[in-house]
Structure formats: structure tokens, C-alpha cells
Motif scaffolding. Sequence first.
Motif, PDB file in Angstrom:
ATOM      1  N   THR A   1       2.450   1.631  -3.488  1.00 52.03           N
ATOM      2  CA  THR A   1       1.451   2.102  -4.446  1.00 52.03           C
ATOM      3  C   THR A   1       1.140   3.573  -4.224  1.00 52.03           C
ATOM      4  OG1 THR A   1       0.498  -0.111  -4.513  1.00 52.03           O
ATOM      5  CG2 THR A   1      -0.878   1.689  -5.324  1.00 52.03           C
ATOM      6  N   ASP A   2       1.004   3.974  -2.974  1.00 46.56           N
ATOM      7  CA  ASP A   2       0.729   5.369  -2.660  1.00 46.56           C
ATOM      8  C   ASP A   2       1.853   6.272  -3.138  1.00 46.56           C
ATOM      9  OD1 ASP A   2      -0.654   7.593  -1.284  1.00 46.56           O
ATOM     10  OD2 ASP A   2       1.118   7.522   0.020  1.00 46.56           O
ATOM     11  N   TYR A   3       3.091   5.872  -2.930  1.00 43.84           N
ATOM     12  CA  TYR A   3       4.222   6.699  -3.356  1.00 43.84           C
ATOM     13  C   TYR A   3       4.256   6.830  -4.871  1.00 43.84           C
ATOM     14  CZ  TYR A   3       8.838   8.567  -4.024  1.00 43.84           C
ATOM     15  OH  TYR A   3       9.869   9.361  -4.415  1.00 43.84           O
TER      16      TYR A   3
ATOM     17  N   ALA B   1       0.829  -1.212   0.000  1.00 42.28           N
ATOM     18  CA  ALA B   1       0.000   0.000   0.000  1.00 42.28           C
ATOM     19  C   ALA B   1       0.859   1.255   0.000  1.00 42.28           C
ATOM     20  CB  ALA B   1      -0.936  -0.012   1.201  1.00 42.28           C
ATOM     21  N   LEU B   2       1.925   1.249   0.797  1.00 44.41           N
ATOM     22  CA  LEU B   2       2.820   2.414   0.822  1.00 44.41           C
ATOM     23  C   LEU B   2       3.528   2.612  -0.509  1.00 44.41           C
ATOM     24  CD1 LEU B   2       4.399   2.116   4.366  1.00 44.41           C
ATOM     25  CD2 LEU B   2       2.927   3.943   3.519  1.00 44.41           C
TER      26      LEU B   2
ATOM     27  N   LEU C   1       1.732   6.530  -7.018  1.00 46.43           N
ATOM     28  CA  LEU C   1       0.626   7.361  -7.494  1.00 46.43           C
ATOM     29  C   LEU C   1       0.811   8.828  -7.128  1.00 46.43           C
ATOM     30  CD1 LEU C   1      -2.400   5.010  -6.840  1.00 46.43           C
ATOM     31  CD2 LEU C   1      -1.324   5.575  -9.028  1.00 46.43           C
ATOM     32  N   THR C   2       1.358   9.098  -5.947  1.00 47.44           N
ATOM     33  CA  THR C   2       1.603  10.486  -5.551  1.00 47.44           C
ATOM     34  C   THR C   2       2.613  11.143  -6.489  1.00 47.44           C
ATOM     35  OG1 THR C   2       1.121   9.982  -3.253  1.00 47.44           O
ATOM     36  CG2 THR C   2       2.409  11.965  -3.679  1.00 47.44           C
TER      37      THR C   2
END
Length: 92
Positions: free
Chosen positions: A20-22, A17-18, A24-25
Motif C-alpha cells: 500500500t505504501d509503495y 502495508a508495504l 500511494l508513494t
Amino acid sequence: MARYNLGARPSLLAAAALLTDYILTAAVGISAGVGALISAVPSMQRHTLSICIGILIVVTLVNLRGVREAGIVFMVPTYLSSAPCSSSLAED
């Protein structure tokens, strides 16, 4: 530490999740910045993808240097962009 507190599977899910978040950000931030640049200089529109990829490579290389070096490098544009905002608020 997450593996110790949560177990193997939940810690792998949290790591995914981290990550993927990085990703996408970074993608959204770079595309928004390049979109703003292209709207200011429309003649550069045909170079949109190469500009995005170039910025992504630079950000990746800076981040590979380490947290301290990345913080120093990214501190300069952050302060340069926040200074005009602060000065316009101080005038009122």
C-alpha cells in the motif's frame, strides 16, 4: 524472513502495508510531477490522465527489470535534478 520472525498473520499485514505504501508513494509522486508539468504548460491539461498513466507504465516496466537496472535508470534523473540545486548552494 518476516514470517519466521513475526508469524504468518503479522507478516502478511506487514507485506500489505508495504505494498500500500509503495502504491500511494508512486501515485502521489507521479501526480505531483505531472501537476508541476501542467502548471508550467497549461495547454497540456486535457492530457493529464494519459501522462500520469504513461509515466506509471514506464516506472512499472523499469521496476520489473530488476533492482540494479532500475537503480541505474533512476540515477540519471536524480543526479540531473540535484546538480542545479548543489551548484546554487555552492555559489553562496
